[in-house]
Design an enzyme around this catalytic site. Structure first.
Site, PDB file in Angstrom:
ATOM      1  N   ARG A   1       4.585  -0.092  -6.297  1.00  0.00           N
ATOM      2  CA  ARG A   1       4.519  -0.870  -5.346  1.00  0.00           C
ATOM      3  C   ARG A   1       3.494  -2.027  -5.429  1.00  0.00           C
ATOM      4  O   ARG A   1       3.150  -2.889  -4.511  1.00  0.00           O
ATOM      5  CB  ARG A   1       4.353  -0.037  -3.763  1.00  0.00           C
ATOM      6  CG  ARG A   1       5.448   0.879  -3.560  1.00  0.00           C
ATOM      7  CD  ARG A   1       4.844   1.912  -2.555  1.00  0.00           C
ATOM      8  NE  ARG A   1       4.598   1.478  -1.366  1.00  0.00           N
ATOM      9  CZ  ARG A   1       5.388   1.847  -0.086  1.00  0.00           C
ATOM     10  NH1 ARG A   1       6.567   2.333  -0.410  1.00  0.00           N
ATOM     11  NH2 ARG A   1       4.961   1.266   1.084  1.00  0.00           N
TER      12      ARG A   1
ATOM     13  N   CYS B   1       0.874  -1.356  -0.067  1.00  0.00           N
ATOM     14  CA  CYS B   1      -0.002   0.009  -0.157  1.00  0.00           C
ATOM     15  C   CYS B   1       0.840   1.181  -0.021  1.00  0.00           C
ATOM     16  O   CYS B   1       2.272   1.136   0.386  1.00  0.00           O
ATOM     17  CB  CYS B   1      -0.837  -0.018   1.130  1.00  0.00           C
ATOM     18  SG  CYS B   1      -1.894  -1.608   1.347  1.00  0.00           S
TER      19      CYS B   1
ATOM     20  N   HIS C   1      30.386 -34.592  15.152  1.00  0.00           N
ATOM     21  CA  HIS C   1      30.694 -35.300  13.956  1.00  0.00           C
ATOM     22  C   HIS C   1      31.945 -34.576  13.272  1.00  0.00           C
ATOM     23  O   HIS C   1      32.220 -35.149  12.001  1.00  0.00           O
ATOM     24  CB  HIS C   1      29.844 -35.834  13.282  1.00  0.00           C
ATOM     25  CG  HIS C   1      28.604 -36.413  14.068  1.00  0.00           C
ATOM     26  ND1 HIS C   1      28.880 -37.985  14.181  1.00  0.00           N
ATOM     27  CD2 HIS C   1      27.491 -36.172  14.471  1.00  0.00           C
ATOM     28  CE1 HIS C   1      27.898 -38.221  14.963  1.00  0.00           C
ATOM     29  NE2 HIS C   1      26.932 -37.419  15.068  1.00  0.00           N
TER      30      HIS C   1
ATOM     31  N   ASN D   1      -1.210   1.654   6.427  1.00  0.00           N
ATOM     32  CA  ASN D   1      -0.489   0.599   5.944  1.00  0.00           C
ATOM     33  C   ASN D   1      -0.162  -0.330   7.065  1.00  0.00           C
ATOM     34  O   ASN D   1      -0.149   0.276   8.072  1.00  0.00           O
ATOM     35  CB  ASN D   1       0.877   0.875   5.246  1.00  0.00           C
ATOM     36  CG  ASN D   1       0.792   1.772   3.757  1.00  0.00           C
ATOM     37  OD1 ASN D   1      -0.309   1.831   3.333  1.00  0.00           O
ATOM     38  ND2 ASN D   1       1.862   2.304   3.417  1.00  0.00           N
ATOM     39  N   GLY D   2      -0.237  -1.540   6.741  1.00  0.00           N
ATOM     40  CA  GLY D   2       0.167  -2.383   7.828  1.00  0.00           C
ATOM     41  C   GLY D   2      -1.066  -3.309   8.256  1.00  0.00           C
ATOM     42  O   GLY D   2      -2.042  -3.297   7.478  1.00  0.00           O
TER      43      GLY D   2
ATOM     44  N   LYS E   1      23.692  -9.495  -8.247  1.00  0.00           N
ATOM     45  CA  LYS E   1      22.322  -9.562  -7.558  1.00  0.00           C
ATOM     46  C   LYS E   1      21.402 -10.781  -8.365  1.00  0.00           C
ATOM     47  O   LYS E   1      20.738 -11.442  -7.816  1.00  0.00           O
ATOM     48  CB  LYS E   1      21.739  -8.215  -7.858  1.00  0.00           C
ATOM     49  CG  LYS E   1      20.301  -8.303  -7.030  1.00  0.00           C
ATOM     50  CD  LYS E   1      20.249  -8.330  -5.582  1.00  0.00           C
ATOM     51  CE  LYS E   1      18.846  -8.611  -4.671  1.00  0.00           C
ATOM     52  NZ  LYS E   1      19.004  -9.265  -3.683  1.00  0.00           N
TER      53      LYS E   1
ATOM     54  N   TRP F   1      -3.321  -2.415  -1.515  1.00  0.00           N
ATOM     55  CA  TRP F   1      -3.098  -3.877  -1.650  1.00  0.00           C
ATOM     56  C   TRP F   1      -4.105  -4.673  -0.714  1.00  0.00           C
ATOM     57  O   TRP F   1      -3.759  -4.820   0.245  1.00  0.00           O
ATOM     58  CB  TRP F   1      -1.764  -4.325  -1.627  1.00  0.00           C
ATOM     59  CG  TRP F   1      -1.491  -5.589  -2.151  1.00  0.00           C
ATOM     60  CD1 TRP F   1      -1.729  -6.775  -1.808  1.00  0.00           C
ATOM     61  CD2 TRP F   1      -0.665  -5.873  -3.500  1.00  0.00           C
ATOM     62  NE1 TRP F   1      -1.382  -7.664  -2.638  1.00  0.00           N
ATOM     63  CE2 TRP F   1      -0.765  -7.256  -3.677  1.00  0.00           C
ATOM     64  CE3 TRP F   1       0.016  -4.878  -4.467  1.00  0.00           C
ATOM     65  CZ2 TRP F   1      -0.450  -7.813  -4.638  1.00  0.00           C
ATOM     66  CZ3 TRP F   1       0.363  -5.740  -5.649  1.00  0.00           C
ATOM     67  CH2 TRP F   1       0.181  -7.087  -5.792  1.00  0.00           C
TER      68      TRP F   1
ATOM     69  N   GLU G   1      29.294 -13.641   3.320  1.00  0.00           N
ATOM     70  CA  GLU G   1      29.030 -12.999   1.686  1.00  0.00           C
ATOM     71  C   GLU G   1      29.452 -11.224   2.166  1.00  0.00           C
ATOM     72  O   GLU G   1      29.962 -10.591   1.241  1.00  0.00           O
ATOM     73  CB  GLU G   1      27.865 -13.080   1.246  1.00  0.00           C
ATOM     74  CG  GLU G   1      26.634 -12.412   1.655  1.00  0.00           C
ATOM     75  CD  GLU G   1      25.375 -12.581   0.864  1.00  0.00           C
ATOM     76  OE1 GLU G   1      25.734 -12.973  -0.498  1.00  0.00           O
ATOM     77  OE2 GLU G   1      24.433 -13.119   1.557  1.00  0.00           O
TER      78      GLU G   1
ATOM     79  N   GLU H   1      21.740 -19.833   6.682  1.00  0.00           N
ATOM     80  CA  GLU H   1      21.519 -18.748   6.044  1.00  0.00           C
ATOM     81  C   GLU H   1      22.290 -17.451   6.818  1.00  0.00           C
ATOM     82  O   GLU H   1      22.950 -16.620   6.486  1.00  0.00           O
ATOM     83  CB  GLU H   1      19.902 -18.275   6.109  1.00  0.00           C
ATOM     84  CG  GLU H   1      19.497 -16.792   5.823  1.00  0.00           C
ATOM     85  CD  GLU H   1      20.081 -16.330   4.416  1.00  0.00           C
ATOM     86  OE1 GLU H   1      20.463 -17.259   3.788  1.00  0.00           O
ATOM     87  OE2 GLU H   1      19.956 -15.121   4.195  1.00  0.00           O
TER      88      GLU H   1
ATOM     89  N   LYS I   1      24.982 -15.085   5.116  1.00  0.00           N
ATOM     90  CA  LYS I   1      24.922 -13.697   5.377  1.00  0.00           C
ATOM     91  C   LYS I   1      26.221 -13.242   5.596  1.00  0.00           C
ATOM     92  O   LYS I   1      26.737 -12.055   5.255  1.00  0.00           O
ATOM     93  CB  LYS I   1      23.732 -13.464   6.097  1.00  0.00           C
ATOM     94  CG  LYS I   1      22.900 -12.255   5.890  1.00  0.00           C
ATOM     95  CD  LYS I   1      21.912 -12.474   4.819  1.00  0.00           C
ATOM     96  CE  LYS I   1      22.302 -12.975   3.484  1.00  0.00           C
ATOM     97  NZ  LYS I   1      21.186 -13.490   2.690  1.00  0.00           N
TER      98      LYS I   1
HETATM   99  C1  F6R Z   1      22.736 -14.420  -0.673  1.00  0.00           C
HETATM  100  C2  F6R Z   1      21.815 -14.300  -2.248  1.00  0.00           C
HETATM  101  C3  F6R Z   1      21.976 -15.383  -2.923  1.00  0.00           C
HETATM  102  C4  F6R Z   1      20.627 -15.610  -3.777  1.00  0.00           C
HETATM  103  C5  F6R Z   1      20.859 -16.642  -4.898  1.00  0.00           C
HETATM  104  C6  F6R Z   1      19.445 -16.983  -5.507  1.00  0.00           C
HETATM  105  O1  F6R Z   1      22.210 -13.469  -0.035  1.00  0.00           O
HETATM  106  O2  F6R Z   1      21.230 -13.443  -2.391  1.00  0.00           O
HETATM  107  O3  F6R Z   1      22.505 -16.490  -2.428  1.00  0.00           O
HETATM  108  O4  F6R Z   1      19.598 -16.002  -2.749  1.00  0.00           O
HETATM  109  O5  F6R Z   1      21.960 -16.244  -5.796  1.00  0.00           O
HETATM  110  O6  F6R Z   1      19.179 -15.728  -6.361  1.00  0.00           O
HETATM  111  P1  F6R Z   1      17.679 -15.855  -6.890  1.00  0.00           P
HETATM  112  O7  F6R Z   1      16.887 -16.003  -5.568  1.00  0.00           O
HETATM  113  O8  F6R Z   1      17.499 -14.269  -7.592  1.00  0.00           O
HETATM  114  O9  F6R Z   1      17.448 -16.886  -7.517  1.00  0.00           O
END
Ligand code: F6R
Length: 607
Positions: free
Chosen positions: A27, A2, A503, A98-99, A602, A74, A487, A480, A484
């Site tokens: 959005r 929204c 192990h 919103n929310g 990305k 939305w 990277e 994860e 995070k």
């Molecule tokens: C880590 C990250 C990557 C993506 C991966 C898949 O923070 O962003 O590991 O998750 O490259 O990307 P998508 O989701 O666009 O297929």
């Protein structure tokens, strides 16, 4: 998502409100509306569908007020009809929102008993009637009435409010969803993001969590959550040159972490009828009752979302789930069952390995579903069924809000599967939906104390290796967390199932290896605590992320990150936030390029 806009102007504001809403179209929305204060009373126009429908309506029946609010909606609570579109109003008050207001059912019942008549299915309308009721108690003082009403609202929300009889007044409040004030010449603006206000003014002030702002043409008074008057910095907006800006955050990653309460609300409400407290997604168009198996495939963070999905689906819907990273599954020539569903998870929808597996599964006669953030992407287009995440554009290379939105979509799918297969009773469904409804608020609570992550960053930045441990559904969170951290800070980190410690990885433990343990109080908590003590006995430095108390660990901790109590079903969504903040603040402390870490892209469109 929204969008909210508001203008206290010196000429009729309706066209400017619509123009501002147009800048928020990216959005996504399914209805829109505006309301202005005209000769002391409130007038409004609302329309289903695109803004051009609203614009046509306003051209036919113009609004003349100099003070007004607007909204693109939305649908969350209730269908995308005109009667559910914002602004909602009584004779005295008009609100855009919103929310999610979590306790709207209780408020609605109490206000109905006091004689208030509701005209929509929305949670927002409860806010309108609550403020109207509080105006009586506050001798028609709008500021006091809003303050009293805010104290009774539970949830994560942003509000813009105007009042009949008050042409020079607009009140805004935020708790979990962003809001920005724009400063013009004898004119004040309100927006859910700076982009909405870009053509009008570049001088903007972001409201902080819990703030309430009283806007008049002469300026804004801002009060913090305790009611104390505060000053918030006015800054120059970058929004006119960027379609998506960083808001008042240093990095896109920080902004995206903080957007989670809002985007999770939207993603959840795509799958769940919040008003009814049940899952509702007729668009799926798949027979889920007879599935023999689900095969999930994805890469990186999206793969870890899938791993959470496996735990959820197997436990609650009793469907066997196979999962593999796409770069492996694509060459394994895996046999796939008749009546199988292949599910792909991808933020970009363009990841080469994921797409290759999709095509393989299609050639093997599987039905293809995908959870994607980009609706126009190749993976979305080649799927039989798309389960969208409504995360909005994710700019930071490290995935944050896309991950939790993938989890939200998987939670929705789990409920749909459980209902179709009779493994989730209506009572359990209500309980799980209620748990999900509380996620945005709990996320906001988790983000309230960021100083603890800054302190922790100082210690973590000295580490060469960091281990993450988790059991059961927290194991993917450990994976994860490690991804995070590595990277964006370039510190070597690994995630392990806590039971695997003995192990092998326990050989690494000494006083120089911080161990981050994701350990909510669930049925496996005691077992994880045993692993914590094994680490402590070898001099390891423990950072416990848990809703439990510090002494539950039975040993000294390097840090204890307290997470609110919540339904265990929702733990993966909530525990994702502290692990994001740990990585983010460590990387900021170390001075790395947080939004564009070295060597990463990305969207990975090559193998
Ligand atoms: C880590 C990250 C990557 C993506 C991966 C898949 O923070 O962003 O590991 O998750 O490259 O990307 P998508 O989701 O666009 O297929």
């Amino acid at each position: 998502m929204c969008g909210i806009v508001g203008i206290l102007g010196v000429k009729p504001v309706s066209q400017d409100l619509i123009d501002a809403l147009r800048r928020l179209e990216y959005r996504g929305y399914d209805s829109a509306g505006i309301a202005t204060v005209e000769n002391g009373h409130l007038e409004r126009r609302r329309a289903e569908g695109k803004l051009r429908n609203l614009e046509a309506l306003v051209n036919d029946e113009p609004l003349k007020g100099l003070t007004g609010i607007g909204h693109t909606r939305w649908a969350t609570h209730g269908k995308p009809t005109e009667s559910n579109a914002h602004p909602h109003m009584s004779e005295k008050v008009s609100v855009v929102h919103n929310g999610i207001i979590e306790n709207f059912r209780a408020l609605r019942a109490a206000l109905t008993a006091k004689g208030h008549v509701f005209h929509s299915d929305t949670d927002t309308e409860a806010v309108v009637h609550l403020i109207t009721e509080e105006l009586k108690a506050a001798n028609d003082d709008p500021v006091a009435a809003v303050r009293a009403a805010l104290g009774q609202l539970e949830g994560a929300f942003a509000l813009g409010i105007v009042f009949a009889g008050h042409d020079d007044l607009m009140i805004a409040a935020r708790s979990g969803s962003p809001l920005v004030i724009g400063h013009g010449d004898e004119t004040m603006y309100l927006g859910s993001d700076a982009i909405a206000l870009a053509p009008f003014t570049s001088e903007i002030t972001y409201l902080d969590e819990g703030d309430m702002a009283v806007l008049r043409r002469s300026g804004a008074e801002i009060y913090d959550v305790s009611g104390a008057r505060v000053e918030r910095l006015a800054i120059k907006s970058q929004a006119s040159s960027f379609l998506v800006d960083k808001g008042n955050h240093r990095h896109f990653m920080a902004k995206e972490i903080h957007e989670q309460p809002e985007v999770i609300s939207h993603t959840l409400s795509h799958y769940i009828d919040m008003a009814e407290g049940r899952v509702d997604y007729p668009e799926l168009g798949l027979d889920l009752a007879d599935l023999s198996r689900i095969t999930i495939s994805a890469c990186g963070t999206a793969y870890y979302a899938g791993l959470v999905g496996k735990y959820w689906i197997e436990r609650y819907a009793r469907v066997p789930v196979e999962i593999d990273v796409a770069s492996e599954l694509r060459y394994r020539e895996a046999p796939l069952p008749k009546d199988g569903l292949a599910l792909f998870i991808s933020q970009s929808g363009e990841t080469a390995d994921t797409l290759a597996v999709l095509r393989y599964c299609k050639s093997q006669g599987q039905r293809i579903a995908s959870i994607v953030n980009v609706r126009t992407s190749t993976i979305a287009r080649e799927s039989d069924v798309v389960l969208p995440t409504l995360a909005g554009p994710e700019i930071g290379v490290a995935s944050t809000k896309a991950f939790t939105c993938q989890l939200a979509a998987l939670a929705g799918l789990t409920l749909l599967l459980g209902r179709a297969r009779g493994t989730i009773s209506p009572e359990l469904e209500q309980e799980l939906v209620q748990g999900l409804l509380e996620v945005p608020r709990h996320m906001t609570e988790i983000m309230a104390d960021e100083a603890q992550y800054e302190r922790l960053a100082h210690d973590l930045s000295k580490a060469r290796d960091v281990l993450y441990l988790g059991r059961g559904i927290n194991y993917p969170l450990a994976l994860e967390g490690a991804l995070k951290l590595k990277e964006i800070s370039y510190i070597h980190a690994e995630g392990y199932a806590a039971g695997e410690l003995k192990h092998g990885p326990i050989a690494l433990i000494d006083e120089n290896v911080p161990v981050i343990v994701v350990a909510p109080e669930d049925e496996l908590h005691d077992k994880t605590v045993s692993n914590v003590q094994e680490v402590a006995a070898r001099g390891g430095q423990i950072i416990l992320v848990s809703n439990g108390e510090e002494d539950a660990a039975g040993c000294d901790l390097m840090a204890h990150i307290k997470v609110p109590d919540a339904h265990p079903f929702t733990h993966p969504l909530l525990y994702a936030v502290p692990i994001q903040l740990i990585a983010y603040h460590t990387a900021v402390f170390m001075g790395t390029d947080v939004d564009q870490p070295r060597n990463l892209a990305k969207s990975v469109t090559v193998e």
